[in-house]
Design an enzyme around this catalytic site. Structure first.
Site, PDB file in Angstrom:
ATOM      1  N   GLY A  46       0.823  -1.197   0.000  1.00 45.83           N
ATOM      2  CA  GLY A  46       0.000   0.000   0.000  1.00 45.83           C
ATOM      3  C   GLY A  46       0.858   1.249   0.000  1.00 45.83           C
ATOM      4  O   GLY A  46       1.997   1.224   0.484  1.00 45.83           O
ATOM      5  N   GLN A  51       3.206   9.936   0.753  1.00 46.51           N
ATOM      6  CA  GLN A  51       4.486   9.212   0.849  1.00 46.51           C
ATOM      7  C   GLN A  51       5.399   9.480  -0.350  1.00 46.51           C
ATOM      8  O   GLN A  51       6.596   9.206  -0.284  1.00 46.51           O
ATOM      9  CB  GLN A  51       4.240   7.706   0.994  1.00 46.51           C
ATOM     10  CG  GLN A  51       3.603   7.336   2.332  1.00 46.51           C
ATOM     11  CD  GLN A  51       3.373   5.852   2.434  1.00 46.51           C
ATOM     12  OE1 GLN A  51       2.374   5.338   1.941  1.00 46.51           O
ATOM     13  NE2 GLN A  51       4.305   5.139   3.044  1.00 46.51           N
ATOM     14  N   CYS A  88       5.566  -0.154   7.213  1.00 44.76           N
ATOM     15  CA  CYS A  88       5.256   0.969   6.341  1.00 44.76           C
ATOM     16  C   CYS A  88       6.484   1.288   5.498  1.00 44.76           C
ATOM     17  O   CYS A  88       7.606   1.269   5.997  1.00 44.76           O
ATOM     18  CB  CYS A  88       4.892   2.166   7.210  1.00 44.76           C
ATOM     19  SG  CYS A  88       4.524   3.655   6.286  1.00 44.76           S
ATOM     20  N   LEU A  89       6.273   1.603   4.237  1.00 42.06           N
ATOM     21  CA  LEU A  89       7.400   1.934   3.350  1.00 42.06           C
ATOM     22  C   LEU A  89       8.094   3.233   3.762  1.00 42.06           C
ATOM     23  O   LEU A  89       9.218   3.494   3.339  1.00 42.06           O
ATOM     24  CB  LEU A  89       6.927   2.036   1.898  1.00 42.06           C
ATOM     25  CG  LEU A  89       6.519   0.706   1.223  1.00 42.06           C
ATOM     26  CD1 LEU A  89       6.022   0.961  -0.186  1.00 42.06           C
ATOM     27  CD2 LEU A  89       7.652  -0.296   1.217  1.00 42.06           C
ATOM     28  N   HIS A 130      -4.611   1.708   7.564  1.00 43.81           N
ATOM     29  CA  HIS A 130      -3.235   2.225   7.583  1.00 43.81           C
ATOM     30  C   HIS A 130      -3.064   3.352   6.558  1.00 43.81           C
ATOM     31  O   HIS A 130      -2.528   4.417   6.878  1.00 43.81           O
ATOM     32  CB  HIS A 130      -2.278   1.056   7.286  1.00 43.81           C
ATOM     33  CG  HIS A 130      -0.827   1.446   7.190  1.00 43.81           C
ATOM     34  ND1 HIS A 130       0.128   0.972   8.069  1.00 43.81           N
ATOM     35  CD2 HIS A 130      -0.166   2.245   6.311  1.00 43.81           C
ATOM     36  CE1 HIS A 130       1.316   1.492   7.737  1.00 43.81           C
ATOM     37  NE2 HIS A 130       1.163   2.253   6.672  1.00 43.81           N
ATOM     38  N   GLU A 131      -3.555   3.110   5.350  1.00 44.13           N
ATOM     39  CA  GLU A 131      -3.375   4.108   4.288  1.00 44.13           C
ATOM     40  C   GLU A 131      -4.256   5.337   4.510  1.00 44.13           C
ATOM     41  O   GLU A 131      -3.826   6.461   4.245  1.00 44.13           O
ATOM     42  CB  GLU A 131      -3.653   3.498   2.910  1.00 44.13           C
ATOM     43  CG  GLU A 131      -2.748   2.329   2.517  1.00 44.13           C
ATOM     44  CD  GLU A 131      -1.255   2.606   2.677  1.00 44.13           C
ATOM     45  OE1 GLU A 131      -0.837   3.764   2.533  1.00 44.13           O
ATOM     46  OE2 GLU A 131      -0.504   1.652   2.975  1.00 44.13           O
ATOM     47  N   HIS A 134      -2.630   7.662   6.794  1.00 48.20           N
ATOM     48  CA  HIS A 134      -1.606   8.500   6.149  1.00 48.20           C
ATOM     49  C   HIS A 134      -2.202   9.820   5.659  1.00 48.20           C
ATOM     50  O   HIS A 134      -1.544  10.861   5.707  1.00 48.20           O
ATOM     51  CB  HIS A 134      -0.997   7.790   4.932  1.00 48.20           C
ATOM     52  CG  HIS A 134       0.174   6.903   5.251  1.00 48.20           C
ATOM     53  ND1 HIS A 134       1.324   7.382   5.825  1.00 48.20           N
ATOM     54  CD2 HIS A 134       0.385   5.575   5.066  1.00 48.20           C
ATOM     55  CE1 HIS A 134       2.193   6.382   5.976  1.00 48.20           C
ATOM     56  NE2 HIS A 134       1.643   5.273   5.527  1.00 48.20           N
TER      57      HIS A 134
HETATM   58 CO    CO Z   1       2.424   3.344   5.482  1.00 51.46          CO
END
Ligand code: CO
Length: 155
Positions: A46, A51, A88-89, A130-131, A134
């Site tokens: 995701g 991001q 998370c990236l 989660h997204e 963000h």
């Molecule tokens: Co994330």
């Protein structure tokens, strides 16, 4: 398409609230394609616009082999709870246990502006939450349950 740079924790942009998408144009399509390519290249499931430095309410997901794009997503219903590990990236090399709803229903738009409703259970529910966090400037590390030991870890 192009791989974009993923912003890492510590950069204050990750704490900003993303703005709604109003123009469903070619530029939006390009952003979504780039985000998908960037997510795949980094083995993620995701990615949110912020991001890659774009403060717009856009998300790409790749969960259970489902490729999903959500524009202006909103959680309209949720049910139950589950504690699982997530990462998370934007927080490389770390994971932590977070409590999320077991099931969520989200209202969103596709890249052409068409509205749809999506219900996700378990992994998909977690990824959606989660997204969407963000987009509000929230990172999973804000919600990690410290010292949590999963039952199966103890055996
Ligand atoms: Co994330």
């Amino acid at each position: 398409m192009a791989i974009r740079n993923i912003i890492q924790v510590g950069d204050e942009i990750l704490r900003k609230k993303s703005k709604p998408v109003r123009e469903f144009d070619e530029k939006l399509g390009e952003l979504l394609d780039d985000m998908r390519e960037t997510m795949i290249k980094n083995d993620g499931c995701g990615l949110a616009g912020v991001q890659v430095g774009i403060l717009r309410r856009v998300i790409v997901l790749d969960v259970n082999h489902m490729k999903i794009e959500l524009i202006n997503p909103e959680i309209i219903d949720s049910y139950g709870e589950a504690i699982e590990r997530e990462g998370c990236l934007s927080v490389k090399g770390e994971t932590g246990y977070v409590k999320r709803p077991k099931e969520v229903t989200v209202k969103a738009q596709d890249r052409y502006g068409n509205e749809f409703i999506l219900t996700g259970v378990d992994m998909l529910a977690r990824a959606l939450c989660h997204e969407i966090d963000h987009l509000e400037g929230i990172l999973y590390i804000d919600k990690v349950i410290k010292d949590y030991k999963e039952k199966k870890d103890k055996k």
